[in-house]
Motif scaffolding. Structure first.
Motif, short mmCIF file in Angstrom:
data_model
loop_
_atom_site.label_atom_id
_atom_site.label_comp_id
_atom_site.label_asym_id
_atom_site.label_seq_id
_atom_site.Cartn_x
_atom_site.Cartn_y
_atom_site.Cartn_z
N PRO A 37 0.82 -1.21 0.00
CA PRO A 37 0.00 0.00 0.00
C PRO A 37 0.85 1.26 0.00
N VAL A 38 0.20 2.38 -0.23
CA VAL A 38 0.87 3.68 -0.11
C VAL A 38 1.08 3.98 1.37
N ASN A 39 1.97 4.94 1.66
CA ASN A 39 2.27 5.34 3.04
C ASN A 39 2.68 4.13 3.88
N LYS A 40 3.74 3.45 3.44
CA LYS A 40 4.18 2.24 4.12
C LYS A 40 4.56 2.50 5.58
N THR A 41 5.20 3.63 5.83
CA THR A 41 5.65 3.93 7.19
C THR A 41 4.47 4.03 8.14
N LEU A 42 3.44 4.78 7.74
CA LEU A 42 2.26 4.93 8.59
C LEU A 42 1.53 3.60 8.72
N PHE A 43 1.45 2.85 7.64
CA PHE A 43 0.75 1.57 7.68
C PHE A 43 1.41 0.62 8.67
N ALA A 44 2.72 0.52 8.62
CA ALA A 44 3.43 -0.36 9.54
C ALA A 44 3.31 0.13 10.98
N SER A 70 5.88 -3.60 13.82
CA SER A 70 6.03 -2.49 12.88
C SER A 70 7.29 -2.65 12.04
N ALA A 71 8.42 -2.97 12.67
CA ALA A 71 9.67 -3.11 11.92
C ALA A 71 9.63 -4.32 10.99
N SER A 72 9.02 -5.42 11.42
CA SER A 72 8.92 -6.61 10.57
C SER A 72 8.12 -6.30 9.31
N VAL A 73 6.96 -5.69 9.49
CA VAL A 73 6.12 -5.36 8.34
C VAL A 73 6.82 -4.35 7.44
N TYR A 74 7.45 -3.35 8.07
CA TYR A 74 8.11 -2.30 7.30
C TYR A 74 9.24 -2.86 6.44
N LYS A 75 10.01 -3.79 6.98
CA LYS A 75 11.08 -4.39 6.20
C LYS A 75 10.54 -5.26 5.07
N GLN A 76 9.47 -6.01 5.34
CA GLN A 76 8.88 -6.84 4.30
C GLN A 76 8.33 -6.01 3.15
N MET A 77 7.90 -4.79 3.47
CA MET A 77 7.37 -3.92 2.42
C MET A 77 8.45 -3.09 1.75
N GLY A 78 9.71 -3.31 2.13
CA GLY A 78 10.82 -2.62 1.48
C GLY A 78 11.09 -1.23 2.01
N GLY A 79 10.67 -0.95 3.24
CA GLY A 79 10.92 0.36 3.81
C GLY A 79 12.37 0.56 4.18
N PHE A 80 12.81 1.83 4.26
CA PHE A 80 14.22 2.12 4.57
C PHE A 80 14.37 3.21 5.64
N ASN A 81 13.33 3.97 5.93
CA ASN A 81 13.43 5.05 6.91
C ASN A 81 13.09 4.50 8.30
N TRP A 82 14.04 3.76 8.88
CA TRP A 82 13.77 3.01 10.11
C TRP A 82 13.56 3.92 11.31
N VAL A 83 14.30 4.98 11.39
CA VAL A 83 14.20 5.88 12.55
C VAL A 83 12.81 6.50 12.62
N TRP A 84 12.35 7.02 11.49
CA TRP A 84 11.04 7.66 11.48
C TRP A 84 9.93 6.64 11.75
N ASN A 85 10.09 5.43 11.23
CA ASN A 85 9.10 4.38 11.46
C ASN A 85 9.00 4.03 12.95
N THR A 86 10.14 3.94 13.63
CA THR A 86 10.13 3.61 15.05
C THR A 86 9.55 4.74 15.89
N ILE A 87 9.93 5.97 15.57
CA ILE A 87 9.40 7.12 16.32
C ILE A 87 7.89 7.23 16.13
N LEU A 88 7.44 7.08 14.89
CA LEU A 88 6.01 7.18 14.61
C LEU A 88 5.24 6.08 15.35
N THR A 89 5.80 4.89 15.39
CA THR A 89 5.14 3.78 16.10
C THR A 89 5.01 4.08 17.58
N SER A 90 6.04 4.67 18.17
CA SER A 90 6.04 4.91 19.62
C SER A 90 5.12 6.05 20.03
#
Length: 611
Positions: free
Chosen positions: A308-315, A366-386
């Motif tokens: 889907p679009v917006n992978k970071t938010l989705f994860a 969140s990190a598992s899904v994000y990696k499977q979807m090919g995400g690369f902005n790990w810091v922002w993904n973790t901060i957004l999740t928290s």
């Protein structure tokens, strides 16, 4: 996108540790007395009966205060519940009766009398603790000729009959005499109640000068056969009236049967439709895939697993939803096996402990899904999740706490409590989220799709907005209807004076909620795919989470039709925190809806035989 068995085992171990930690304070011993030993009476809080959040310190009203205020210690749960305990100077001795003793003689000024008048008008009640057993009574009574000469007794954690205020000749009375009824078994107190005396009340309807008042009390002791270990059962049994309990059981059983029938009906339809689809596939097995006869979901094999679009938010949504789901399941398990409703402040305390300790699940998923979807902005993904759930919660807390401070209410948290909670998030919740994210990133397996995804996305058909809206409403209404009765009792517990103790029923209702959410989401996703629309990732989350909208919608009905809450403070707390609660339900059930839909789509597309 699944947790490894090792991670699940580690979190199960955490649950067992929490279970043991919560059992200790619940099963611990209590105070023992010798004849004539002093019994501590602690004043806790006071406020309007119909506004449970609007509470104030007991001595904010001009009662007889001790010369030196001795404040009691509070645990985190008690502070979050608005408790502000202070030792009174009631002279109560174990097994020593007292049929009338003056607490103090006090001169009430006009300002003092106006405070009492307002308290009586708004049905103020107070809470005290006798040997850590809560007792309640009203400050006063509005009396009209249509009422009996003796006032109704204070309803302990039960329903309250509204006082009639239709007669303009109503008078305000202030109770000046309290009667403590205390039961004992051996050297321990097993029951405590406080009553007001109709014969000792002061008419404060029309006063134009100061009044001198004698505040008195009496103590009545009675031997009882109730065991000390069972002394909290009175509060559990008083949470619902007997007739209400029977209706409660019948309603939840009825909901259970309806949910089973609904789920079975949907399953039969899905199995039959899928069976027909698979039969056509087998019949056309020798034909080239992609022939003109193909239609529906079979045409989407090259797009259905397009990320889907917006992978970071989705994860991040999946991580936050999984976190809330794990915390809720553990809370219900603790309630089933180790939770004591008679333990003051235990529920907020357990929630405050569970949420940080389960934070690792959010980072992991969140990190598992994000990696499977090919995400690369790990810091922002973790901060957004928290911050996805704690962020809005903190903003709402600031608004509600500011209102409580302006009212000088005990609902406002002290500064150091706010600092400690915030520090817990920074030093415990966030680090565990980061740790979970690191483990999830390292252990994440490649996304296993049964079909290859094409580079060019397929054009999706136009869907009228009203059709999409209707599907979302249906997806939320059916799960909500399955738990409607339980939602009502939860509301009366959170926003009233009932103590919820039917945790087995609550756990069953939660299982029903998850089951119906998964079933209706899978069904609607299948219909969407059959209509050749492959954008199911976000839609499945919306289908599952739409129940949160109905819970918030019900809060408006409950506030206006089922309660007598009023005032800026209570209204702000009710609608503010109900918005956050509904938001949390949306995240949690949206996660359930997505993962159930993912399993379903993987299953049906595995049946396709593609070259």
């Amino acid at each position: 996108m699944e947790m490894s068995r090792g991670v699940m085992t580690r979190w199960a171990a955490v649950a067992l540790v929490l279970l043991a930690a919560c059992l200790a304070p619940v099963l611990g011993g209590g105070e023992t007395y010798k004849d004539g030993d002093p019994v501590r009476v602690v004043a806790n809080k006071i406020g309007p009966y119909f506004n449970p959040t609007e509470t104030y310190e007991y001595y904010s009203l001009p009662f007889c205060a001790p010369d030196k205020m001795e404040k009691e210690s509070h645990n985190l749960g008690e502070i979050l519940a608005g408790d502000r305990k202070v030792l009174t100077h009631y002279d109560i001795k174990f097994k020593v009766p007292n049929h009338g003793m003056r607490l103090c003689t006090k001169t009430l000024s006009l300002a003092d009398l106006q405070k009492f008048q307002r308290a009586v008008d708004e049905d103020y009640y107070f809470e005290m603790l006798v040997d850590n057993l809560p007792v309640w009574a009203y400050v006063g009574l509005i009396h009209t000729p249509s009422l009996l000469s003796s006032p109704p007794s204070f309803p302990i954690l039960g329903d309250f009959d509204e006082k009639s205020l239709e007669n303009i000749s109503a008078k305000r009375f202030l109770y000046t005499h309290l009667i403590f009824n205390i039961d004992y078994n051996g050297d321990r107190i097993v029951s405590a109640q406080v009553a007001t005396s109709p014969s000792s009340r002061l008419d404060i309807t029309d006063v134009d000068s100061e009044i001198t008042v004698d505040f008195t009390y009496a103590v009545i002791w009675k031997e009882s056969s109730v065991r000390y270990e069972d002394r909290v059962e009175r509060y559990q049994k008083a949470d619902f009236l007997p007739a209400t309990v029977e209706i409660h059981w019948l309603s939840i059983i009825n909901s259970f049967v309806l949910v089973i029938l609904l789920t079975a009906f949907l399953a039969m339809i899905m199995v039959r439709v899928l069976h027909n689809d698979m039969r056509y596939l087998i019949a056309d097995e020798e034909e080239e895939f992609g022939s003109e006869d193909e239609s529906g979901w079979k045409l989407l094999h090259a797009d259905v697993f397009r990320f889907p679009v917006n992978k970071t938010l989705f994860a991040a949504v999946l991580g936050a939803g999984t976190h809330l789901l794990c915390a809720t399941v553990l809370l219900l398990l603790l309630a089933l096996f180790a939770f004591s409703p008679g333990k003051k402040g235990s529920l907020p305390k357990v929630i405050a402990i569970l949420y940080p300790l389960t934070a690792g699940t959010s980072g992991y998923v969140s990190a598992s899904v994000y990696k499977q979807m090919g995400g690369f902005n790990w810091v922002w993904n973790t901060i957004l999740t928290s911050v996805l759930f704690p962020g809005p919660l903190f903003i709402m807390f600031c608004i509600c706490n500011s209102v409580a401070i302006s009212y000088e209410s005990t609902a406002a948290l002290p500064f150091w409590t706010i600092v400690s909670v915030f520090a817990t998030h920074l030093l415990m919740t966030f680090p565990l989220t980061v740790l979970g994210a690191i483990i999830g990133k390292r252990n994440a397996k490649p996304f296993e799709a049964p079909c290859r995804t094409s580079k060019v996305p397929r054009q999706t058909p136009h869907v009228p907005w009203h059709k999409s809206l209707a599907q979302v409403l249906v997806a939320g209404f059916l799960p909500f209807s399955a738990i409607y009765i339980e939602v009502h009792y939860i509301f009366t517990s959170i926003w009233g004076h009932k103590v919820y103790s039917l945790y087995g029923i609550l756990f069953l209702a939660f299982v029903l909620l998850l089951t119906v959410t998964a079933a209706i989401t899978v069904t609607l996703v299948y219909f969407q795919l059959a209509a050749e629309d492959h954008r199911w990732w976000w839609r499945s989350m919306l289908y599952g989470g739409s129940t949160g909208f109905f819970i918030y919608l019900y809060s408006f009905y409950y506030y206006s039709a089922r309660s007598r809450m009023n005032g800026t403070l209570q209204t702000t707390f009710f609608f503010g925190y109900m918005l956050i609660l509904s938001y949390g339900v949306t995240l949690m059930l949206g996660t359930v809806g997505f993962f159930s839909s993912l399993s379903f789509t993987k299953y049906i597309y595995k049946q396709l035989k593609l070259d």
